[in-house]
Design a protein around this motif. Structure first.
Motif, short mmCIF file in Angstrom:
data_model
loop_
_atom_site.label_atom_id
_atom_site.label_comp_id
_atom_site.label_asym_id
_atom_site.label_seq_id
_atom_site.Cartn_x
_atom_site.Cartn_y
_atom_site.Cartn_z
N SER A 144 19.88 70.93 37.63
CA SER A 144 20.05 69.78 38.55
C SER A 144 20.48 70.07 40.07
CB SER A 144 21.36 68.84 37.96
OG SER A 144 21.72 68.10 38.81
N GLU A 183 18.24 68.04 33.81
CA GLU A 183 17.41 68.46 32.63
C GLU A 183 17.76 69.60 31.95
OE1 GLU A 183 13.72 68.90 34.69
OE2 GLU A 183 13.01 66.96 34.44
N ARG A 190 11.52 70.51 28.92
CA ARG A 190 12.70 69.82 29.20
C ARG A 190 12.73 68.37 28.80
NH1 ARG A 190 13.87 71.99 35.45
NH2 ARG A 190 13.37 74.62 34.79
N LYS A 191 13.83 67.89 28.75
CA LYS A 191 14.30 66.58 28.50
C LYS A 191 15.16 66.18 29.57
CE LYS A 191 15.83 67.07 24.31
NZ LYS A 191 16.41 66.57 22.96
N PRO A 192 15.01 65.09 29.80
CA PRO A 192 16.13 64.43 30.90
C PRO A 192 17.57 64.15 30.44
CG PRO A 192 14.53 62.64 30.35
CD PRO A 192 14.12 64.25 29.72
N ASP A 210 16.36 72.57 28.38
CA ASP A 210 15.48 72.97 27.88
C ASP A 210 15.39 72.22 26.39
OD1 ASP A 210 14.73 74.64 29.72
OD2 ASP A 210 15.91 76.17 29.39
N LYS A 211 14.11 72.07 25.89
CA LYS A 211 13.98 71.65 24.67
C LYS A 211 14.06 72.71 23.51
CE LYS A 211 11.46 67.51 25.55
NZ LYS A 211 10.19 66.76 25.47
N HIS A 246 22.38 63.35 37.26
CA HIS A 246 21.09 63.83 36.97
C HIS A 246 20.93 65.19 36.38
CE1 HIS A 246 19.15 59.73 37.22
NE2 HIS A 246 19.20 59.68 38.40
N ASP A 281 21.40 62.48 26.05
CA ASP A 281 20.15 62.31 26.24
C ASP A 281 19.56 61.05 26.58
OD1 ASP A 281 17.24 61.97 25.49
OD2 ASP A 281 17.51 63.39 24.04
#
Length: 430
Positions: A321, A241, A255-257, A243-244, A239, A271
């Protein structure tokens, strides 16, 4: 090692959070539950559990499943904890087992276990696949579960009702099309359904002995062979994340996971919501490190070559993470393994040279998928990276250059294609 969700068909996070692999049944004995990739449970009664080694527990599982000796190399025991609660034990593919050896396996039960694990990863979209590949893989699942395709057979009519057993959820568009198509009526099936049906019709049925119907092991192997085209097959998942990119007038990002997939070949950042690759790098194309600042979230840093408006730059990607240190250690170990040539071992009862091309494809290097817009192609434009110069002193978007990497951790010089960008006399900063 793996903190992600399991395969489709397994219990959800809430149910898994209450799962345990160990319970006491006496003063010295304990019940140990080991889960397979398809969520089947292997119950063991173990004496003196605290002194039991992982190797002994692995052997006990192999004995219960009656697996050949090759299973010692193929599978590993994983501690899995989706919600970071009490972990449970899972018996699944060893991330360090080479794909070229996998294609030599002849034992049908070993192939079935590998097939079930790969199928679960495809259906859960942990392995992002293009539609064409989902249909081809789903057709092989149809063959395994429903038997050879026969027009109008009652079993085929169940295909639509179990569509999510054959295709990832985002391709399962409910409707009446496939049911009617299977019955020969005129209603048109949806794209995913029709493609699956067409692929099901085309599944080869020539057995390894020349018979008209192939054994299940042939279809298990064909499924795995197809999965080998995916650059992240056999990876360990983590897992994280990222930055967008900043968007809008206020330059809001967030952020996006993501899932970080690490194998013997490289690193892929996927993604988690859009089910496509954001970044794929071979170890020769990156350097890396991890940091754990006090009172801040640990970070895995990936550094690689790129460009900004057509000019070469060096890019840094931050992956937030709690597993950053573990990912960094796995990258280092995978690189060490990749630099050591594996000696050819003696063939055992479960392995051997392919006896027939239709049932046992030769272990060749698979070409990379190069479809335009493929979900396995990198989408660096969807990432927010740091472009820097001057030994990392200028951490801002620039028109490049720099003389050295932030990180010394990379493949030995001369082995990789990753290179630093050299400064020019007329360095222009933007």
């Amino acid at each position: 090692m793996d903190g992600t969700e399991g395969s489709t068909g397994q219990p959800g996070p809430a149910e898994r959070s209450h799962r345990s692999s160990v319970s006491s049944v006496g003063a010295r004995a304990a019940d140990v539950l080991v889960y397979l990739a398809d969520d089947t449970v292997v119950p063991l009664v173990v004496e003196n559990l605290p002194s039991l080694s992982a190797h002994e527990l692995h052997r006990a599982v192999r004995e219960v499943l009656q697996l050949p000796d090759i299973a010692l190399d193929v599978f590993a025991l994983w501690l899995v904890s989706p919600l970071l609660d009490e972990p449970f034990l899972q018996f699944r593919r060893n991330v360090f087992f080479p794909k070229r050896r996998e294609l030599q396996i002849r034992d049908e039960e070993v192939l079935r276990l590998l097939y079930e694990e790969a199928k679960g990863n495809v259906l859960a979209a942990r392995y992002p696949c293009d539609v064409e590949d989902c249909e081809a893989l789903g057709a092989l699942v149809c063959r395994v579960q429903l038997g050879p395709y026969q027009p109008g057979q009652p079993a085929a009519c169940a295909l639509r009702e179990k569509l999510d057993s054959f295709l990832p959820a985002h391709l399962c568009k409910r409707g009446q099309g496939l049911f009617a198509a299977l019955r020969g009526r005129g209603t048109r099936a949806g794209p995913g359904e029709q493609g699956l049906l067409n692929a099901y019709r085309q599944v080869q049925e020539v057995g390894s002995d020349g018979g008209c119907e192939a054994a299940l092991g042939t279809h298990y192997r064909a499924y795995l062979f197809k999965c080998h085209e995916l650059p992240f097959y056999g990876c360990a998942f983590f897992h994280g994340e990222v930055d967008k990119p900043a968007q809008g007038f206020l330059h809001r990002g967030g952020r996006k996971p993501v899932s970080v997939a690490i194998s013997l070949e490289g690193v892929h950042v996927i993604d988690s919501r859009e089910k496509h690759v954001l970044l794929g790098l071979r170890f020769q194309e990156l350097s890396w490190d991890h940091t754990s600042p006090e009172e801040e979230e640990p970070i895995l840093w990936l550094e690689f070559d790129g460009d900004s408006e057509g000019t070469p730059v060096n890019k840094l990607l931050k992956i937030y993470s709690k597993q950053a240190e573990l990912m960094s250690s796995l990258i280092e170990y995978c690189i060490e393994l990749s630099q050591v040539a594996e000696p050819a071992g003696p063939q055992d009862s479960a392995t051997g040279p392919p006896s027939d091309p239709s049932s046992s494809p030769a272990p060749v290097e698979r070409p990379k998928l190069r479809r335009q817009g493929s979900v396995v192609s990198s989408r660096i434009q969807h990432l927010s990276t740091i472009d820097y110069v001057e030994d990392g002193k200028g951490i801002r978007r620039v028109k490049p250059k720099r003389t050295t990497s932030f990180f010394s951790r990379q493949l030995s010089l001369g082995q990789g294609s990753y290179t630093v960008v050299q400064p020019s006399d007329s360095l222009e900063q933007g």
